[in-house]
Design a protein around this motif. Structure first.
Motif, PDB file in Angstrom:
ATOM      1  N   ILE A  59       0.995  -1.247  -0.045  1.00  0.00           N
ATOM      2  CA  ILE A  59      -0.114   0.012   0.079  1.00  0.00           C
ATOM      3  C   ILE A  59       0.854   1.355  -0.008  1.00  0.00           C
ATOM      4  O   ILE A  59       1.904   1.282   0.781  1.00  0.00           O
ATOM      5  CB  ILE A  59      -0.724   0.000   1.338  1.00  0.00           C
ATOM      6  N   ASP A  60       0.761   1.947  -0.901  1.00  0.00           N
ATOM      7  CA  ASP A  60       1.511   3.351  -0.914  1.00  0.00           C
ATOM      8  C   ASP A  60       0.432   4.534  -1.404  1.00  0.00           C
ATOM      9  O   ASP A  60      -0.697   4.389  -1.111  1.00  0.00           O
ATOM     10  CB  ASP A  60       2.588   3.226  -1.903  1.00  0.00           C
ATOM     11  N   ILE A  61       1.187   5.718  -1.672  1.00  0.00           N
ATOM     12  CA  ILE A  61       0.417   6.855  -1.741  1.00  0.00           C
ATOM     13  C   ILE A  61       0.614   7.374  -3.195  1.00  0.00           C
ATOM     14  O   ILE A  61       1.644   7.288  -3.615  1.00  0.00           O
ATOM     15  CB  ILE A  61       0.640   7.782  -0.812  1.00  0.00           C
ATOM     16  N   LEU A  62      -0.579   8.306  -3.578  1.00  0.00           N
ATOM     17  CA  LEU A  62      -0.313   9.165  -4.666  1.00  0.00           C
ATOM     18  C   LEU A  62      -1.028  10.323  -4.493  1.00  0.00           C
ATOM     19  O   LEU A  62      -1.915  10.427  -3.501  1.00  0.00           O
ATOM     20  CB  LEU A  62      -1.018   8.174  -6.107  1.00  0.00           C
ATOM     21  N   ALA A  63      -0.876  11.450  -5.418  1.00  0.00           N
ATOM     22  CA  ALA A  63      -1.689  12.525  -5.314  1.00  0.00           C
ATOM     23  C   ALA A  63      -2.579  12.707  -6.225  1.00  0.00           C
ATOM     24  O   ALA A  63      -2.408  12.075  -7.510  1.00  0.00           O
ATOM     25  CB  ALA A  63      -0.549  13.760  -5.611  1.00  0.00           C
ATOM     26  N   ASN A  64      -3.813  13.227  -5.932  1.00  0.00           N
ATOM     27  CA  ASN A  64      -4.867  13.528  -6.952  1.00  0.00           C
ATOM     28  C   ASN A  64      -4.376  14.678  -7.828  1.00  0.00           C
ATOM     29  O   ASN A  64      -4.841  15.680  -7.711  1.00  0.00           O
ATOM     30  CB  ASN A  64      -6.199  13.784  -6.191  1.00  0.00           C
ATOM     31  N   ALA A  65      -3.368  14.199  -8.738  1.00  0.00           N
ATOM     32  CA  ALA A  65      -2.431  15.448  -9.415  1.00  0.00           C
ATOM     33  C   ALA A  65      -2.162  14.741 -10.689  1.00  0.00           C
ATOM     34  O   ALA A  65      -1.736  13.697 -10.735  1.00  0.00           O
ATOM     35  CB  ALA A  65      -1.618  16.199  -8.617  1.00  0.00           C
ATOM     36  N   PRO A  66      -1.702  15.586 -11.888  1.00  0.00           N
ATOM     37  CA  PRO A  66      -1.120  14.996 -12.771  1.00  0.00           C
ATOM     38  C   PRO A  66       0.266  14.433 -12.657  1.00  0.00           C
ATOM     39  O   PRO A  66       0.909  13.423 -13.345  1.00  0.00           O
ATOM     40  CB  PRO A  66      -1.013  16.083 -13.822  1.00  0.00           C
ATOM     41  N   THR A  67       0.879  14.702 -11.472  1.00  0.00           N
ATOM     42  CA  THR A  67       2.153  14.110 -11.356  1.00  0.00           C
ATOM     43  C   THR A  67       1.976  12.614 -10.754  1.00  0.00           C
ATOM     44  O   THR A  67       2.826  11.562 -10.797  1.00  0.00           O
ATOM     45  CB  THR A  67       2.710  14.604  -9.990  1.00  0.00           C
ATOM     46  N   SER A  68       0.663  11.966 -10.701  1.00  0.00           N
ATOM     47  CA  SER A  68       0.540  10.421 -10.523  1.00  0.00           C
ATOM     48  C   SER A  68       0.513   9.993 -11.928  1.00  0.00           C
ATOM     49  O   SER A  68       0.488   8.653 -11.991  1.00  0.00           O
ATOM     50  CB  SER A  68      -0.741  10.286  -9.800  1.00  0.00           C
ATOM     51  N   LYS A  69       0.534  10.573 -12.908  1.00  0.00           N
ATOM     52  CA  LYS A  69       0.372   9.848 -14.361  1.00  0.00           C
ATOM     53  C   LYS A  69       1.486   8.847 -14.305  1.00  0.00           C
ATOM     54  O   LYS A  69       2.620   8.771 -14.027  1.00  0.00           O
ATOM     55  CB  LYS A  69       0.510  10.997 -15.635  1.00  0.00           C
ATOM     56  N   GLY A  70       1.250   7.923 -15.268  1.00  0.00           N
ATOM     57  CA  GLY A  70       2.096   6.679 -15.472  1.00  0.00           C
ATOM     58  C   GLY A  70       2.316   5.650 -14.539  1.00  0.00           C
ATOM     59  O   GLY A  70       2.729   4.711 -14.597  1.00  0.00           O
ATOM     60  N   GLN A  71       1.595   5.914 -13.403  1.00  0.00           N
ATOM     61  CA  GLN A  71       1.727   4.731 -12.399  1.00  0.00           C
ATOM     62  C   GLN A  71       0.726   3.851 -12.254  1.00  0.00           C
ATOM     63  O   GLN A  71      -0.351   4.084 -13.388  1.00  0.00           O
ATOM     64  CB  GLN A  71       1.361   5.541 -11.003  1.00  0.00           C
TER      65      GLN A  71
END
Length: 188
Positions: free
Chosen positions: A145-157
């Motif tokens: 379990i990890d984290i991401l932002a609700n933002a374009p920086t999460s693209k490609g994950q």
């Protein structure tokens, strides 16, 4: 006397059907699983609406909920992710929030809370890593379990499942462009 060898089954082999049924039961009734592993002192007493939320969060791929402050939304989300991570080896899950810093704090706080309330779950965790702007929970079965932002920086994950915190604050363009592809592409 015959020349055939007696085939003996291991305890695991004799009980495989029970293990399969128990594994399915955990996903179908995650609240009862938490009741089962609740220590004599500690743990929490789940309310009926929290029980329903946990059942929906583990049974269904997609759900949207709107609950008041203090209801235990994030705790319930992370508890469901723990159960899914334990049940499905090598699955990759993420908690998302407006920023990675916010998501990291949420995952850290709720992980520590859940492990304190249900110490048996610590047996499933191999390690945790919490740093400013980053958080990961590693399970012994290879799940994370990890984290991401609700933002374009999460693209490609790529993840098998994400839980979006404060989804009401997320615009559809960012969701469609940045977050939705995380899941769609991961199933191919």
């Amino acid at each position: 006397m015959s020349n055939t060898k007696e085939i003996t089954q291991s305890t695991f082999e004799k009980n495989i059907k029970k293990y399969i049924e128990f594994a399915s039961w955990i996903i179908w009734f995650p609240d009862l699983f938490l009741d089962l592993i609740k220590p004599h002192e500690g743990g929490i007493n789940l309310h009926s609406d929290q029980r329903i939320f946990l059942r929906c969060a583990t049974r269904f791929f997609s759900l949207y909920g709107c609950f008041p402050r203090g209801w235990g939304k994030t705790w319930s989300e992370v508890a469901a992710q723990f159960i899914i991570a334990i049940r499905y080896p090598n699955i990759q899950l993420s908690l998302t929030a407006q920023t990675k810093d916010n998501a990291a704090e949420l995952l850290k706080d709720k992980t520590n809370e859940i492990l304190r309330q249900y110490p048996m779950l610590a047996n499933e965790v191999s390690k945790t890593r919490f740093h400013r702007g980053d958080a990961e929970v590693f399970f012994k079965n290879g799940s994370t379990i990890d984290i991401l932002a609700n933002a374009p920086t999460s693209k490609g994950q790529r993840r098998k499942r994400i839980n979006i915190e404060e989804a009401a604050l997320l615009d559809n363009i960012t969701f469609e462009d940045s977050l939705k592809p995380i899941l769609v592409a991961s199933w191919h």
